[in-house]
Write a protein that holds these residues in place. Structure first.
Motif, PDB file in Angstrom:
ATOM      1  N   LEU A 170      40.802  41.117  45.015  1.00 47.68           N
ATOM      2  CA  LEU A 170      41.845  41.354  46.015  1.00 47.68           C
ATOM      3  C   LEU A 170      41.619  42.683  46.733  1.00 47.68           C
ATOM      4  CD1 LEU A 170      45.116  40.137  44.225  1.00 47.68           C
ATOM      5  CD2 LEU A 170      43.936  39.054  46.139  1.00 47.68           C
ATOM      6  N   VAL A 171      41.216  43.680  45.983  1.00 47.05           N
ATOM      7  CA  VAL A 171      40.914  44.979  46.592  1.00 47.05           C
ATOM      8  C   VAL A 171      39.819  44.815  47.644  1.00 47.05           C
ATOM      9  CG1 VAL A 171      39.820  47.218  46.136  1.00 47.05           C
ATOM     10  CG2 VAL A 171      41.668  46.421  44.670  1.00 47.05           C
TER      11      VAL A 171
ATOM     12  N   ARG B 122      41.946  41.463  40.381  1.00 49.46           N
ATOM     13  CA  ARG B 122      42.360  42.672  41.095  1.00 49.46           C
ATOM     14  C   ARG B 122      41.227  43.215  41.958  1.00 49.46           C
ATOM     15  NH1 ARG B 122      45.394  45.111  35.847  1.00 49.46           N
ATOM     16  NH2 ARG B 122      47.508  44.448  36.329  1.00 49.46           N
ATOM     17  N   ARG B 123      40.040  43.219  41.387  1.00 53.60           N
ATOM     18  CA  ARG B 123      38.906  43.760  42.158  1.00 53.60           C
ATOM     19  C   ARG B 123      38.615  42.905  43.382  1.00 53.60           C
ATOM     20  NH1 ARG B 123      36.119  44.539  37.282  1.00 53.60           N
ATOM     21  NH2 ARG B 123      34.577  43.014  37.928  1.00 53.60           N
TER      22      ARG B 123
ATOM     23  N   MET C  34      45.248  35.772  48.115  1.00 55.06           N
ATOM     24  CA  MET C  34      45.447  35.065  46.849  1.00 55.06           C
ATOM     25  C   MET C  34      44.793  33.683  46.867  1.00 55.06           C
ATOM     26  SD  MET C  34      47.316  36.429  44.304  1.00 55.06           S
ATOM     27  CE  MET C  34      48.485  35.307  43.525  1.00 55.06           C
TER      28      MET C  34
ATOM     29  N   LEU D 159      41.277  47.401  50.344  1.00 55.66           N
ATOM     30  CA  LEU D 159      42.134  48.507  49.915  1.00 55.66           C
ATOM     31  C   LEU D 159      41.334  49.745  49.600  1.00 55.66           C
ATOM     32  CD1 LEU D 159      44.648  46.625  47.578  1.00 55.66           C
ATOM     33  CD2 LEU D 159      45.008  47.403  49.915  1.00 55.66           C
TER      34      LEU D 159
ATOM     35  N   PHE E 165      48.386  39.305  51.932  1.00 55.68           N
ATOM     36  CA  PHE E 165      48.255  39.193  50.487  1.00 55.68           C
ATOM     37  C   PHE E 165      48.202  37.728  50.067  1.00 55.68           C
ATOM     38  CE2 PHE E 165      50.087  38.739  46.258  1.00 55.68           C
ATOM     39  CZ  PHE E 165      49.243  39.566  45.536  1.00 55.68           C
TER      40      PHE E 165
END
Lengths: 176, 68
Positions: free
Chosen positions: A154-155, A151-152, A108, A160, A104
């Motif tokens: 990171l997904v 968020r997208r 980031m 994810l 993670f």
């Protein structure tokens, strides 16, 4: 001269300020310089703080402005030589999470700074959309938009959306 | 109002990933941030504020605006 009360309020925000600085700059040593400079500036400008508003948001605004004015270039250089940020600060945590913390953190660092900061402000520092908008000096719509993009992204990085299934209940953190 | 404060116009784009992914990211973010919050704090910040208070460092006239 700022009151003792103001000093105590600053003291109470140092950890949050430093966490935000590390998230923003990607470097512990830069973050410490940033926090130092922000505290000095906050102290010197204490009369400009409006009681009743969020001191945290005010401090974050100061720190962020210092960062973008003076530190951003240095930050890239340090990140390049330092590698992953915040590794030195890693504390033993629970290893059971299905989303590895190290993965993670790495993800980031791949976000554009403007997305990373919004994600941090809203998702971790406890600021409202309105406060984040003030800190970042953009409208609330832009904050929401950056949050969604973050968020997208990171997904996508963490893949994810490709996981076969999401485990039901997260593991409960072990006590102690 | 927004346009006067933003340097470039960003298209508004708030489509969210699926809720479970958002939740997983939220949890990881909180853990990551908690590890930063809980990390040992150098003494220098507390010392700095103590020194400023001790030395009665007043607000600096004409100092750059804190929010600039």
């Amino acid at each position: 001269m700022p009151s003792t009360n103001f000093k105590d309020e600053l003291l109470a925000e140092i950890r949050n300020l430093r966490a935000f600085a590390i998230s923003l700059s990607g470097s512990v040593s830069l973050a410490d310089d940033l926090v130092q400079e922000s505290l000095l500036r906050a102290w010197s400008n204490s009369e400009k703080f409006q009681p009743g508003t969020s001191l945290r948001a005010w401090l974050f605004t100061i720190l962020r402005n210092i960062y973008y004015s003076n530190y951003r270039k240095r930050s890239r250089e340090v990140q390049d030589s330092d590698g992953l940020y915040a590794r030195r600060l890693t504390v033993p945590g629970d290893q059971e999470s299905h989303l590895d913390l190290e993965d993670f953190r790495e993800a980031m660092t791949k976000l554009p700074a403007e997305q990373r900061e919004v994600l941090t402000l809203i998702g971790a520092s406890g600021l409202s959309y309105e406060e984040a908008a003030v800190v970042c000096q953009v409208g609330i719509g832009t904050i929401k938009s950056r949050l969604s993009r973050a968020r997208r992204k990171l997904v996508e990085i963490l893949q994810l959306d490709e996981a076969p299934e999401t485990p039901g209940e997260p593991k409960v953190r072990r006590a102690g | 109002m927004n346009a006067t404060r933003t340097k470039k116009v960003e298209p508004l784009d708030t489509a969210a990933p699926d809720p479970k992914s958002v939740e997983a990211i939220g949890r990881a973010l909180e853990k990551h941030y908690a590890s930063l919050i809980e990390a040992p704090l150098p003494d220098k910040f507390v010392e700095l504020l103590a020194r400023l208070e001790r030395e009665h460092v007043p607000p600096t006239p004409g100092s750059p605006d804190a929010l600039d």
